[in-house]
Design an enzyme around this catalytic site. Sequence first.
Site, short mmCIF file in Angstrom:
data_model
loop_
_atom_site.label_atom_id
_atom_site.label_comp_id
_atom_site.label_asym_id
_atom_site.label_seq_id
_atom_site.Cartn_x
_atom_site.Cartn_y
_atom_site.Cartn_z
N ILE A 69 32.66 41.34 -17.42
CA ILE A 69 32.37 40.82 -18.77
C ILE A 69 33.04 39.46 -18.92
CG2 ILE A 69 32.09 41.55 -21.17
CD1 ILE A 69 33.65 44.11 -20.38
N CYS A 70 32.27 38.50 -19.40
CA CYS A 70 32.84 37.20 -19.79
C CYS A 70 32.24 36.86 -21.15
CB CYS A 70 32.59 36.14 -18.71
SG CYS A 70 30.85 35.83 -18.33
N GLY A 71 32.17 35.58 -21.50
CA GLY A 71 31.63 35.22 -22.81
C GLY A 71 30.15 35.52 -22.91
N ALA A 113 30.69 39.20 -23.94
CA ALA A 113 31.38 39.71 -25.13
C ALA A 113 31.06 38.87 -26.37
CB ALA A 113 32.89 39.72 -24.88
#
Length: 157
Positions: A69-71, A113
């Site tokens: 998960i990243c931006g 996220a």
Amino acid sequence: MANSDLRIAIDCDETAIDLKKVLCDHLKKRGVHITDLDYLGQEKADYPEIGFHLAQEIQKRHYDRGILICGTGLGMAMIANKVEGVFAGTCHDVYSAERLKKSNDAQVLTMGARVIGPELAKMVVDAWLHSEFQGGGSLPKVDKMRELEHASFHRKA
Ligand code: RB5
């Protein structure tokens, strides 16, 4: 393999620490063997190092599947796909998450996220984990991806 037997790794960059915790708690409650690699807990890093590390763990077969998960989920998918033998895709809906495994046989799911809320993220992860590669007409296509990947990684100048 029964889903409860799958060894799952998860990791995230600085944008997704809260969502990673939500997903870890959710999966643990469901009896899934989830390991938080927590790369950021060990050293300062951005999504390229974090995603590369998890994808290498999949390549070494230390885990069956991984969640990154990243931006946006995009950078994590891009870097995970740079590790030979690892297929990653970004999904923010349940249908794509199912197809990511059933049609594309991806071992790594990525999400953003900043794109998806926690409740939908749980549903996306569940859909992907409950799906298995269906083979059939998808098999020659996935085999072709592996052949092309091999040719690209081992291209002679
Ligand atoms: C922040 O570094 C942001 O660029 C990252 O989380 C991700 O969205 C990249 O694809």
